[in-house]
Scaffold this motif. Structure first.
Motif, PDB file in Angstrom:
ATOM      1  N   ALA A 154       0.777  -1.101   0.061  1.00 14.10           N
ATOM      2  CA  ALA A 154      -0.059  -0.359  -0.386  1.00 14.10           C
ATOM      3  C   ALA A 154       0.570   1.435   0.492  1.00 14.10           C
ATOM      4  O   ALA A 154       1.571   1.314   0.385  1.00 14.10           O
ATOM      5  CB  ALA A 154      -0.754  -0.185   0.939  1.00 14.10           C
ATOM      6  N   GLY A 155       0.701   1.980  -1.012  1.00  8.99           N
ATOM      7  CA  GLY A 155       1.550   3.438  -1.114  1.00  8.99           C
ATOM      8  C   GLY A 155       1.171   4.397  -0.086  1.00  8.99           C
ATOM      9  O   GLY A 155       0.128   3.614   1.197  1.00  8.99           O
ATOM     10  N   GLY A 156       1.339   4.880   0.209  1.00  5.90           N
ATOM     11  CA  GLY A 156       1.083   6.460   1.179  1.00  5.90           C
ATOM     12  C   GLY A 156       2.264   7.695   1.160  1.00  5.90           C
ATOM     13  O   GLY A 156       3.145   7.547   0.142  1.00  5.90           O
ATOM     14  N   LYS A 157       1.785   9.008   1.872  1.00  2.00           N
ATOM     15  CA  LYS A 157       2.827   9.872   2.318  1.00  2.00           C
ATOM     16  C   LYS A 157       2.601  10.085   3.283  1.00  2.00           C
ATOM     17  O   LYS A 157       1.884   9.661   4.064  1.00  2.00           O
ATOM     18  CB  LYS A 157       1.679  10.930   1.244  1.00  2.00           C
ATOM     19  N   ASP A 158       3.957  11.022   4.342  1.00  3.49           N
ATOM     20  CA  ASP A 158       4.007  11.029   5.111  1.00  3.49           C
ATOM     21  C   ASP A 158       3.649  10.186   6.243  1.00  3.49           C
ATOM     22  O   ASP A 158       3.034  10.002   7.414  1.00  3.49           O
ATOM     23  CB  ASP A 158       2.737  12.451   5.810  1.00  3.49           C
ATOM     24  N   ILE A 159       4.601   8.983   6.413  1.00  3.13           N
ATOM     25  CA  ILE A 159       3.932   7.738   6.714  1.00  3.13           C
ATOM     26  C   ILE A 159       4.926   7.481   8.087  1.00  3.13           C
ATOM     27  O   ILE A 159       5.853   7.629   7.887  1.00  3.13           O
ATOM     28  CB  ILE A 159       4.619   5.949   5.412  1.00  3.13           C
ATOM     29  N   PRO A 160       4.110   7.384   9.032  1.00  3.65           N
ATOM     30  CA  PRO A 160       4.866   7.540  10.605  1.00  3.65           C
ATOM     31  C   PRO A 160       5.648   6.173  10.660  1.00  3.65           C
ATOM     32  O   PRO A 160       5.041   4.984   9.960  1.00  3.65           O
ATOM     33  CB  PRO A 160       4.088   7.555  11.736  1.00  3.65           C
ATOM     34  N   PRO A 161       6.892   6.244  11.382  1.00  2.00           N
ATOM     35  CA  PRO A 161       7.366   4.643  11.458  1.00  2.00           C
ATOM     36  C   PRO A 161       6.862   3.779  11.735  1.00  2.00           C
ATOM     37  O   PRO A 161       7.229   2.599  11.088  1.00  2.00           O
ATOM     38  CB  PRO A 161       8.833   5.355  12.219  1.00  2.00           C
ATOM     39  N   GLY A 162       5.669   3.818  12.993  1.00  2.00           N
ATOM     40  CA  GLY A 162       5.267   2.967  13.538  1.00  2.00           C
ATOM     41  C   GLY A 162       4.006   2.335  12.567  1.00  2.00           C
ATOM     42  O   GLY A 162       3.519   1.550  13.003  1.00  2.00           O
ATOM     43  N   GLU A 163       3.638   3.021  11.639  1.00  2.00           N
ATOM     44  CA  GLU A 163       2.696   2.339  10.366  1.00  2.00           C
ATOM     45  C   GLU A 163       3.560   2.255   9.067  1.00  2.00           C
ATOM     46  O   GLU A 163       2.904   1.354   8.480  1.00  2.00           O
ATOM     47  CB  GLU A 163       1.979   3.721  10.137  1.00  2.00           C
ATOM     48  N   ARG A 246       7.750  11.358   2.928  1.00  2.00           N
ATOM     49  CA  ARG A 246       7.560  12.173   3.606  1.00  2.00           C
ATOM     50  C   ARG A 246       8.484  13.889   2.283  1.00  2.00           C
ATOM     51  O   ARG A 246       8.334  14.252   2.465  1.00  2.00           O
ATOM     52  CB  ARG A 246       9.063  13.201   4.905  1.00  2.00           C
ATOM     53  N   MET A 247       8.550  12.901   1.544  1.00  2.00           N
ATOM     54  CA  MET A 247       9.462  13.617   0.495  1.00  2.00           C
ATOM     55  C   MET A 247       8.933  12.721  -1.254  1.00  2.00           C
ATOM     56  O   MET A 247       8.064  14.184  -2.205  1.00  2.00           O
ATOM     57  CB  MET A 247      11.023  13.402  -0.024  1.00  2.00           C
ATOM     58  N   MET A 248       8.451  11.242  -0.535  1.00  2.00           N
ATOM     59  CA  MET A 248       7.325  11.377  -2.054  1.00  2.00           C
ATOM     60  C   MET A 248       6.445  10.335  -1.782  1.00  2.00           C
ATOM     61  O   MET A 248       6.905   9.750  -0.866  1.00  2.00           O
ATOM     62  CB  MET A 248       8.191  10.483  -3.218  1.00  2.00           C
ATOM     63  N   THR A 249       5.474  10.634  -3.247  1.00  3.78           N
ATOM     64  CA  THR A 249       4.403   9.460  -2.680  1.00  3.78           C
ATOM     65  C   THR A 249       5.410   8.755  -2.870  1.00  3.78           C
ATOM     66  O   THR A 249       4.937   8.343  -3.973  1.00  3.78           O
ATOM     67  CB  THR A 249       3.327  10.099  -3.274  1.00  3.78           C
ATOM     68  N   LEU A 250       5.007   7.028  -2.468  1.00  2.15           N
ATOM     69  CA  LEU A 250       5.497   6.194  -1.738  1.00  2.15           C
ATOM     70  C   LEU A 250       4.187   5.227  -2.951  1.00  2.15           C
ATOM     71  O   LEU A 250       2.985   5.396  -2.318  1.00  2.15           O
ATOM     72  CB  LEU A 250       5.643   5.386  -0.770  1.00  2.15           C
ATOM     73  N   VAL A 251       4.252   4.846  -3.839  1.00  3.03           N
ATOM     74  CA  VAL A 251       3.167   3.968  -5.215  1.00  3.03           C
ATOM     75  C   VAL A 251       3.690   2.130  -4.776  1.00  3.03           C
ATOM     76  O   VAL A 251       4.581   1.789  -4.645  1.00  3.03           O
ATOM     77  CB  VAL A 251       3.653   4.158  -6.521  1.00  3.03           C
ATOM     78  N   PRO A 252       1.853   1.809  -4.792  1.00 10.28           N
ATOM     79  CA  PRO A 252       2.218   0.927  -5.139  1.00 10.28           C
ATOM     80  C   PRO A 252       3.119  -0.529  -6.463  1.00 10.28           C
ATOM     81  O   PRO A 252       3.275   0.006  -7.201  1.00 10.28           O
ATOM     82  CB  PRO A 252       0.932  -0.356  -5.197  1.00 10.28           C
ATOM     83  N   GLY A 253       4.251  -1.074  -5.518  1.00  5.58           N
ATOM     84  CA  GLY A 253       5.097  -1.462  -6.016  1.00  5.58           C
ATOM     85  C   GLY A 253       6.644  -0.420  -6.192  1.00  5.58           C
ATOM     86  O   GLY A 253       7.331  -1.583  -7.444  1.00  5.58           O
TER      87      GLY A 253
END
Ligand code: MN
Length: 288
Positions: A154-163, A246-253
């Motif tokens: 699952a991609g995401g943006k500003d993901i906390p380390p705990g998640e 925090r810099m780049m939205t992570l995209v699935p894959g």
């Protein structure tokens, strides 16, 4: 579960030395490797597809891995993120490498950070690393960096380390092949075949905590150059995922190369590199 791409970008589940083609259970598939949508959807939706994948893998038929062509377990990722200076002993050895190949030490390069590597550099576990003629002719060193690679689910943006763990599909092995010398990292690390990846993705539930993994690289069957625990990372995987997001939205894959353990060194045409990560697998790659 071990997820592989093989032959015409079919999806396989690997067990032992055998692989089962499970492409049929996917909601969508395209043999054209330019069409990465089905792969990204699989990375994103793996948890929901998992029971059907497991059932198809159990039903078979299983064929020998030696009878298929394994591909890099990634399809047109939106980006390859890579970590710099993430093991203390590697940072130490880079002082000597930079003195030799640059004539001085770039202090800013001795700090942990992330950079980008071209997705077109990816190659499969059975493919050769091709050293560019112009680089060899210029007398520049080309190094192996054997690294743990995170595959984003699952991609995401500003993901906390705990998640962060909830955004990781699994792990694979990668070589971050690198020209040493005075140029931007993205250029020195993005030649075609400079990102061998594989042999498959081991999903995170099966690797357990990545801190328990061990990375090895053996050159020409006897020269044991890299041997490190992932526990030795300066910035551990959850913090890497969080920092990059925090810099780049992570995209699935998307892929994240997590940095070189110590022991990097030159490779030459004719070399054979075996790169291995515990609980994942190994690749044996020819250099030409
Ligand atoms: Mn690297």
């Amino acid at each position: 579960m071990r997820l592989a791409l093989f032959d015409d970008y079919r999806l396989g589940v690997v067990a032992g030395e055998r692989i089962v083609d499970v492409t049929g259970i996917l909601p969508a598939h395209d043999a054209d490797p330019v069409s990465a949508g089905w792969w990204r959807a699989l990375c994103r939706d793996f948890a929901g597809l998992r029971p059907a994948l497991q059932a198809a893998a159990a039903a078979g038929p299983a064929v020998a891995l030696t009878g298929v062509r394994l591909r890099a377990p990634a399809l047109n990722p939106s980006k390859i993120i890579a970590c710099a200076s993430n093991y203390r002993a590697h940072v130490a050895e880079m002082h000597e490498v930079q003195h030799r190949t640059l004539g001085h030490v770039e202090d800013w390069m001795m700090n942990f950070d992330v950079f980008l590597k071209a997705p077109s550099a990816l190659s499969g576990p059975g493919d050769d690393i091709v050293l560019p003629r112009q680089v060899l002719d210029a007398g520049q060193e080309i190094h192996h960096e054997s690294e743990l690679v995170v595959v984003i689910g699952a991609g995401g943006k500003d993901i906390p380390p705990g998640e962060a763990a909830g955004h990781v599909l699994g792990y694979t092995a990668g070589l971050d092949v690198t020209v040493r010398g005075p140029a931007d990292r993205s250029r020195r690390k993005s030649y075609d075949t400079f990102a061998p990846l594989g042999p498959w993705i081991t999903t995170a539930d099966e690797t357990g905590d990545p801190e328990g993994l061990v990375i090895d690289l053996v050159r020409n069957g006897e020269d044991h150059r890299q041997h490190s625990s992932v526990r030795d990372m300066i910035t551990p995987v959850p913090a890497i995922v969080s920092y990059a997001s925090r810099m780049m939205t992570l995209v699935p894959g998307d892929l994240i190369f997590t940095g070189a353990p110590p022991g990097v060194g030159p490779i030459r045409p004719g070399d054979v590199l075996e790169t291995r990560i515990s609980r994942i697998g190994s690749m044996t790659i020819n250099v030409r």
